[in-house]
Design a protein around this motif. Structure first.
Motif, PDB file in Angstrom:
ATOM      1  N   PRO A   6       0.825  -1.219   0.000  1.00 13.01           N
ATOM      2  CA  PRO A   6       0.000   0.000   0.000  1.00 13.01           C
ATOM      3  C   PRO A   6       0.852   1.259   0.000  1.00 13.01           C
ATOM      4  N   LEU A   7       0.281   2.335  -0.491  1.00 14.64           N
ATOM      5  CA  LEU A   7       1.005   3.602  -0.561  1.00 14.64           C
ATOM      6  C   LEU A   7       1.575   3.999   0.792  1.00 14.64           C
ATOM      7  N   ALA A   8       0.833   3.794   1.851  1.00 14.04           N
ATOM      8  CA  ALA A   8       1.273   4.194   3.194  1.00 14.04           C
ATOM      9  C   ALA A   8       2.513   3.435   3.637  1.00 14.04           C
ATOM     10  N   GLU A   9       2.746   2.243   3.067  1.00 15.75           N
ATOM     11  CA  GLU A   9       3.851   1.400   3.519  1.00 15.75           C
ATOM     12  C   GLU A   9       5.006   1.346   2.522  1.00 15.75           C
ATOM     13  N   GLN A  10       4.913   2.064   1.433  1.00 16.95           N
ATOM     14  CA  GLN A  10       5.955   1.976   0.414  1.00 16.95           C
ATOM     15  C   GLN A  10       7.255   2.643   0.860  1.00 16.95           C
ATOM     16  N   ASP A  11       8.354   2.048   0.438  1.00 21.34           N
ATOM     17  CA  ASP A  11       9.681   2.607   0.699  1.00 21.34           C
ATOM     18  C   ASP A  11       9.932   3.720  -0.323  1.00 21.34           C
ATOM     19  N   ARG A  12       9.817   4.958   0.130  1.00 19.32           N
ATOM     20  CA  ARG A  12       9.894   6.079  -0.803  1.00 19.32           C
ATOM     21  C   ARG A  12      11.293   6.287  -1.375  1.00 19.32           C
ATOM     22  N   SER A  13      12.276   5.674  -0.768  1.00 23.60           N
ATOM     23  CA  SER A  13      13.628   5.771  -1.333  1.00 23.60           C
ATOM     24  C   SER A  13      13.720   4.996  -2.643  1.00 23.60           C
TER      25      SER A  13
END
Length: 410
Positions: free
Chosen positions: A257-264
């Motif tokens: 889910p978007l809330a748990e994605q690794d934004r790096s």
């Protein structure tokens, strides 16, 4: 030149020049099948000639002139010489001398408009665009959209016949009809991307090759129509969405889910490019739905974390989008943003009319949004039922398993 490099350049030319060659011949002969046959012969000739003589300085010009000659030969062989404009014969020499005229861009744009003509069914527009503009094979398109190859081939045959018999022109529409027709073109590109971004069937959640084809088409359209703000907005939207591709699934292919994605893991270069294209579009002060969606995507892309996202601004943008495009799908997305900005009860209030209408009863994201809002509002049992409904209506196994997991462990 050795055979290896020649073949490599041929493959590159096929990817970059196929649509231009087909477009040029289609406009001049008015026959998409004849254009395709001649283009195929030209590329076959290149596969034999280039490894021996080297790749010409202007591959596109060489291929177009060769295809042009092949098409005229075919007309003569069929006894249709009278149907060929005599000017074409002298144009060949002029084209060779000038390394092709500067009308190829207009020709390709005309081909795009012909492939996306409103008289054709939407799935046919998509197939034609991928085949003749992007250069995908019939087999590749059939596999992408989960239909048998013979079925897809028959669709293309019928579509080419309809184009010919209906007199659909391979040209850019007049100004009075350009906006309407351009909207159809953008829709085709967006739907190709959307099928890659959130597959509606098959084993894969994401089909990266379709996303990349759509981005390639959007770049081409933006190059041909650089002053059109909504076309730029479409390109920006696709770039910003695709920037998250690497983080949207884990190593096992399970959705993240978007809330748990690794934004790096988000692609900073795509984000920067998408934001830049969006800024240029917004500067034209001609707002549209793709620009609004791109602005929402840019806010997500620029947020350091899920919780630090500017949800009030996103909710406002969705409100503007709902006024321009009052569709139930927009309402679903708006409910999530409102739920984050103003609380889950406010989000549920936005979602309730959509649920009551039954218009999207088979739409898995509706039930997933409902479940998430119910959980946050403190209704775990109702949320469990909504998660189950979301899983039941999902056609993608990996996503369905994740939704069932949430149903079992809310």
């Amino acid at each position: 030149m050795a055979a290896g490099p020649g073949v490599t350049r041929l493959e590159h030319a096929f990817r970059e020049e196929w649509g231009a060659v087909v477009a040029t011949l289609a406009r001049r002969f008015g026959d998409l099948q004849a254009a395709e046959d001649a283009a195929a012969e030209a590329f076959a000739a290149a596969a034999v000639t280039w490894p021996e003589t080297g790749v010409p300085p202007n591959p596109g010009g060489w291929l177009t002139v060769t295809a042009w000659r092949k098409a005229i030969d075919a007309h003569r062989a069929a006894g249709r010489a009278a149907a060929v404009d005599p000017q074409l014969l002298s144009d060949i020499t002029a084209a060779e001398e000038a390394e092709m005229p500067d009308l190829v861009g207009d020709d390709r744009l005309g081909l795009i408009f012909a492939c996306c003509h409103p008289a054709l069914a939407l799935e046919v527009r998509i197939a034609l665009t991928l085949r003749y503009v992007a250069g995908l094979t019939t087999k590749e398109i059939a596999a992408a959209f989960l239909v048998p190859e013979p079925t897809l081939a028959q669709r293309l045959v019928r579509a080419k016949r309809k184009i010919r018999e209906s007199g659909i022109h391979f040209e850019v529409p007049a100004a009075a009809r350009l906006t309407e027709r351009l909207a159809s073109v953008r829709t085709v590109v967006y739907l190709v991307f959307n099928e890659g971004f959130a597959a509606t069937g098959g084993d894969e959640l994401i089909r990266g090759e379709l996303c990349e084809e759509a981005i390639w088409l959007a770049r081409l359209l933006h190059t041909l129509l650089p002053a059109d703000a909504e076309t730029a907005g479409l390109l920006a939207l696709l770039l910003l969405h695709h920037s998250r591709a690497a983080a949207r699934t884990d190593s096992a292919g399970t959705p993240v889910p978007l809330a748990e994605q690794d934004r790096s893991r988000w692609d900073a270069a795509l984000i920067a490019e998408g934001t830049s294209v969006l800024d240029e579009a917004l500067a034209r002060r001609s707002p549209g739905t793709y620009q609004l969606q791109a602005a929402i995507a840019a806010l997500h892309a620029g947020a350091p974390s899920f919780d630090d996202t500017d949800w009030p601004q996103i909710a406002l943008l969705y409100g503007s989008l709902a006024r321009l495009d009052p569709s139930p799908v927009v309402a679903v997305n708006r409910s999530v943003a409102v739920g984050m900005a103003d609380g889950p009860l406010a989000g549920l209030a936005v979602l309730e009319p959509v649920l009551a209408s039954g218009a999207l009863d088979g739409y898995s994201p509706l039930h997933a949004a409902h479940a998430a809002l119910l959980e946050k509002a403190g209704y775990p049992e109702r949320a469990r039922g909504a998660w189950a409904k979301a899983a039941e209506t999902s056609a993608v196994p990996a996503l369905r398993e994740e939704l069932f997991r949430r149903h079992e462990n809310p």
